[in-house]
Scaffold this motif. Sequence first.
Motif, PDB file in Angstrom:
ATOM      1  N   ILE A  20     109.605  13.246  19.711  1.00  0.00           N
ATOM      2  CA  ILE A  20     108.251  13.308  19.172  1.00  0.00           C
ATOM      3  C   ILE A  20     107.303  12.727  20.212  1.00  0.00           C
ATOM      4  CG2 ILE A  20     106.706  12.494  17.355  1.00  0.00           C
ATOM      5  CD1 ILE A  20     109.136  12.441  15.498  1.00  0.00           C
ATOM      6  N   LEU A  21     106.279  13.495  20.552  1.00  0.00           N
ATOM      7  CA  LEU A  21     105.283  13.049  21.517  1.00  0.00           C
ATOM      8  C   LEU A  21     104.042  12.622  20.740  1.00  0.00           C
ATOM      9  CD1 LEU A  21     104.684  12.729  24.519  1.00  0.00           C
ATOM     10  CD2 LEU A  21     103.927  15.106  24.563  1.00  0.00           C
ATOM     11  N   LEU A  22     103.617  11.396  20.965  1.00  0.00           N
ATOM     12  CA  LEU A  22     102.497  10.787  20.253  1.00  0.00           C
ATOM     13  C   LEU A  22     101.343  10.604  21.236  1.00  0.00           C
ATOM     14  CD1 LEU A  22     101.613   9.407  17.574  1.00  0.00           C
ATOM     15  CD2 LEU A  22     102.750   7.339  18.394  1.00  0.00           C
ATOM     16  N   LEU A  23     100.287  11.423  21.065  1.00  0.00           N
ATOM     17  CA  LEU A  23      99.156  11.393  21.993  1.00  0.00           C
ATOM     18  C   LEU A  23      97.841  11.224  21.244  1.00  0.00           C
ATOM     19  CD1 LEU A  23     100.137  14.365  24.368  1.00  0.00           C
ATOM     20  CD2 LEU A  23     100.476  11.920  24.755  1.00  0.00           C
ATOM     21  N   GLY A  24      96.794  10.938  21.999  1.00  0.00           N
ATOM     22  CA  GLY A  24      95.441  10.764  21.481  1.00  0.00           C
ATOM     23  C   GLY A  24      94.668   9.886  22.439  1.00  0.00           C
ATOM     24  N   LEU A  25      93.371   9.850  22.295  1.00  0.00           N
ATOM     25  CA  LEU A  25      92.542   9.009  23.162  1.00  0.00           C
ATOM     26  C   LEU A  25      92.887   7.537  22.955  1.00  0.00           C
ATOM     27  CD1 LEU A  25      88.970  10.586  22.866  1.00  0.00           C
ATOM     28  CD2 LEU A  25      90.850  11.226  24.389  1.00  0.00           C
ATOM     29  N   ASP A  26      92.500   6.717  23.931  1.00  0.00           N
ATOM     30  CA  ASP A  26      92.672   5.276  23.792  1.00  0.00           C
ATOM     31  C   ASP A  26      91.938   4.798  22.541  1.00  0.00           C
ATOM     32  OD1 ASP A  26      90.510   6.142  25.697  1.00  0.00           O
ATOM     33  OD2 ASP A  26      89.860   4.072  25.441  1.00  0.00           O
ATOM     34  N   ASN A  27      92.519   3.835  21.875  1.00  0.00           N
ATOM     35  CA  ASN A  27      91.967   3.225  20.665  1.00  0.00           C
ATOM     36  C   ASN A  27      92.011   4.131  19.432  1.00  0.00           C
ATOM     37  OD1 ASN A  27      90.934   0.833  19.513  1.00  0.00           O
ATOM     38  ND2 ASN A  27      88.894   1.744  19.441  1.00  0.00           N
ATOM     39  N   THR A  48      97.886   0.377  25.135  1.00  0.00           N
ATOM     40  CA  THR A  48      99.052   0.827  25.895  1.00  0.00           C
ATOM     41  C   THR A  48      98.613   1.194  27.301  1.00  0.00           C
ATOM     42  OG1 THR A  48     100.027   1.658  23.863  1.00  0.00           O
ATOM     43  CG2 THR A  48     100.955   2.486  25.931  1.00  0.00           C
ATOM     44  N   ALA A  49      99.123   0.463  28.287  1.00  0.00           N
ATOM     45  CA  ALA A  49      98.746   0.712  29.684  1.00  0.00           C
ATOM     46  C   ALA A  49      99.551   1.857  30.287  1.00  0.00           C
ATOM     47  CB  ALA A  49      98.949  -0.549  30.510  1.00  0.00           C
ATOM     48  N   GLY A  50     100.680   2.164  29.750  1.00  0.00           N
ATOM     49  CA  GLY A  50     101.519   3.254  30.242  1.00  0.00           C
ATOM     50  C   GLY A  50     102.065   4.023  29.056  1.00  0.00           C
ATOM     51  N   PHE A  51     103.245   3.619  28.595  1.00  0.00           N
ATOM     52  CA  PHE A  51     103.811   4.263  27.423  1.00  0.00           C
ATOM     53  C   PHE A  51     104.757   3.322  26.695  1.00  0.00           C
ATOM     54  CE2 PHE A  51     106.485   5.339  31.031  1.00  0.00           C
ATOM     55  CZ  PHE A  51     107.773   5.068  30.582  1.00  0.00           C
ATOM     56  N   ASN A  52     104.978   3.629  25.427  1.00  0.00           N
ATOM     57  CA  ASN A  52     105.956   2.934  24.591  1.00  0.00           C
ATOM     58  C   ASN A  52     106.955   3.974  24.116  1.00  0.00           C
ATOM     59  OD1 ASN A  52     104.657   0.290  24.386  1.00  0.00           O
ATOM     60  ND2 ASN A  52     103.114   1.324  23.151  1.00  0.00           N
ATOM     61  N   ILE A  53     108.201   3.601  24.056  1.00  0.00           N
ATOM     62  CA  ILE A  53     109.227   4.483  23.511  1.00  0.00           C
ATOM     63  C   ILE A  53     109.979   3.712  22.445  1.00  0.00           C
ATOM     64  CG2 ILE A  53     111.268   5.888  23.973  1.00  0.00           C
ATOM     65  CD1 ILE A  53     110.439   5.834  26.941  1.00  0.00           C
ATOM     66  N   LYS A  54     110.112   4.318  21.297  1.00  0.00           N
ATOM     67  CA  LYS A  54     110.947   3.746  20.244  1.00  0.00           C
ATOM     68  C   LYS A  54     112.080   4.732  20.024  1.00  0.00           C
ATOM     69  CE  LYS A  54     108.377   0.211  18.837  1.00  0.00           C
ATOM     70  NZ  LYS A  54     108.738  -1.127  19.145  1.00  0.00           N
ATOM     71  N   SER A  55     113.291   4.279  20.278  1.00  0.00           N
ATOM     72  CA  SER A  55     114.473   5.086  19.999  1.00  0.00           C
ATOM     73  C   SER A  55     115.256   4.378  18.911  1.00  0.00           C
ATOM     74  CB  SER A  55     115.343   5.228  21.242  1.00  0.00           C
ATOM     75  OG  SER A  55     114.677   5.968  22.226  1.00  0.00           O
ATOM     76  N   VAL A  56     115.551   5.115  17.878  1.00  0.00           N
ATOM     77  CA  VAL A  56     116.271   4.538  16.765  1.00  0.00           C
ATOM     78  C   VAL A  56     117.509   5.379  16.509  1.00  0.00           C
ATOM     79  CG1 VAL A  56     116.158   3.924  14.338  1.00  0.00           C
ATOM     80  CG2 VAL A  56     114.129   3.692  15.769  1.00  0.00           C
ATOM     81  N   ALA A  57     118.657   4.720  16.470  1.00  0.00           N
ATOM     82  CA  ALA A  57     119.906   5.404  16.154  1.00  0.00           C
ATOM     83  C   ALA A  57     120.415   4.867  14.824  1.00  0.00           C
ATOM     84  CB  ALA A  57     120.927   5.153  17.254  1.00  0.00           C
ATOM     85  N   ALA A  58     120.721   5.775  13.918  1.00  0.00           N
ATOM     86  CA  ALA A  58     121.252   5.381  12.608  1.00  0.00           C
ATOM     87  C   ALA A  58     121.926   6.580  11.973  1.00  0.00           C
ATOM     88  CB  ALA A  58     120.130   4.875  11.706  1.00  0.00           C
ATOM     89  N   ASP A  59     123.083   6.350  11.398  1.00  0.00           N
ATOM     90  CA  ASP A  59     123.821   7.416  10.709  1.00  0.00           C
ATOM     91  C   ASP A  59     123.983   8.669  11.568  1.00  0.00           C
ATOM     92  OD1 ASP A  59     124.040   5.733   8.577  1.00  0.00           O
ATOM     93  OD2 ASP A  59     122.580   6.774   7.328  1.00  0.00           O
ATOM     94  N   GLY A  60     124.170   8.510  12.861  1.00  0.00           N
ATOM     95  CA  GLY A  60     124.395   9.644  13.741  1.00  0.00           C
ATOM     96  C   GLY A  60     123.151  10.369  14.190  1.00  0.00           C
ATOM     97  N   ASP A  67     105.038   7.247  22.873  1.00  0.00           N
ATOM     98  CA  ASP A  67     103.634   6.896  22.676  1.00  0.00           C
ATOM     99  C   ASP A  67     103.045   6.698  24.064  1.00  0.00           C
ATOM    100  OD1 ASP A  67     101.217   5.550  22.175  1.00  0.00           O
ATOM    101  OD2 ASP A  67     102.215   3.676  21.625  1.00  0.00           O
ATOM    102  N   ILE A  68     102.220   7.644  24.494  1.00  0.00           N
ATOM    103  CA  ILE A  68     101.646   7.607  25.841  1.00  0.00           C
ATOM    104  C   ILE A  68     100.201   7.119  25.748  1.00  0.00           C
ATOM    105  CG2 ILE A  68     101.289   8.908  27.979  1.00  0.00           C
ATOM    106  CD1 ILE A  68     104.205   9.009  26.917  1.00  0.00           C
ATOM    107  N   GLY A  69      99.822   6.228  26.633  1.00  0.00           N
ATOM    108  CA  GLY A  69      98.463   5.694  26.653  1.00  0.00           C
ATOM    109  C   GLY A  69      97.417   6.791  26.722  1.00  0.00           C
ATOM    110  N   GLY A  70      96.237   6.515  26.171  1.00  0.00           N
ATOM    111  CA  GLY A  70      95.200   7.531  26.088  1.00  0.00           C
ATOM    112  C   GLY A  70      93.981   7.296  26.958  1.00  0.00           C
ATOM    113  N   GLN A  71      94.051   6.324  27.873  1.00  0.00           N
ATOM    114  CA  GLN A  71      92.917   6.097  28.767  1.00  0.00           C
ATOM    115  C   GLN A  71      92.724   7.321  29.668  1.00  0.00           C
ATOM    116  OE1 GLN A  71      95.536   4.063  28.422  1.00  0.00           O
ATOM    117  NE2 GLN A  71      94.848   2.001  27.975  1.00  0.00           N
ATOM    118  N   ALA A  72      91.497   7.567  30.061  1.00  0.00           N
ATOM    119  CA  ALA A  72      91.161   8.755  30.857  1.00  0.00           C
ATOM    120  C   ALA A  72      92.018   8.868  32.121  1.00  0.00           C
ATOM    121  CB  ALA A  72      89.679   8.746  31.222  1.00  0.00           C
ATOM    122  N   LYS A  73      92.326   7.748  32.759  1.00  0.00           N
ATOM    123  CA  LYS A  73      93.104   7.798  34.007  1.00  0.00           C
ATOM    124  C   LYS A  73      94.579   8.146  33.757  1.00  0.00           C
ATOM    125  CE  LYS A  73      94.005   2.874  33.936  1.00  0.00           C
ATOM    126  NZ  LYS A  73      93.590   1.578  34.260  1.00  0.00           N
TER     127      LYS A  73
END
Length: 179
Positions: A20-27, A48-60, A67-73
């Motif tokens: 799942i890719l989570l995008l949007g402008l900063d804030n 978020t200055a770069g990106f966050n990744i949440k990986s969850v493993a459960a029941d196979g 979650d990728i940062g949304g700043q213009a740069k």
Amino acid sequence: MGLLSLLRKIRSSPEKEARILLLGLDNAGKTTLLKQLANEEVTHVTPTAGFNIKSVAADGFKLNVWDIGGQAKIRPYWKNYFENTDVLIYVIDCSDRIRLKETGDELLEIINDEKMKDVPLLVFANKQDLPNAMTASEVAEHIGLITLENKTWQIQACSAVDGTGVKEGMDWACKNMKK
């Protein structure tokens, strides 16, 4: 809403992963939304200055939320994360009327990319808890979602801070996930 309940709905085959890719402008509230999905404390969230990744493993199952940062740069690098995306979640700050055109333009650029052509789109119309927030239908009209053809999409009003609307949006994402 816990990730385990989402994971059960996503895939019937335990060896599969969902990206799942989570995008949007900063804030816009992307990281708050991610914390809400992971049942983490949302009282203190830093940009978020770069990106966050949440990986969850459960029941196979394994769910990877990027979650990728949304700043213009950072936005020019979003396309580096498009490959193998099963669902695009785009978060919009509905209280920020000034940046509505900007966020709409960014979203259009993403969904027009060849790698994202067949990827279902869930737009979270976030910050509905604020008094000046636009409704989800107002946002859909202003950014041109209602004119999209040949694209599986949904807009869901939500408040990432208290979780209102998040489960409903994720239920839709799980049912419409790219196979």
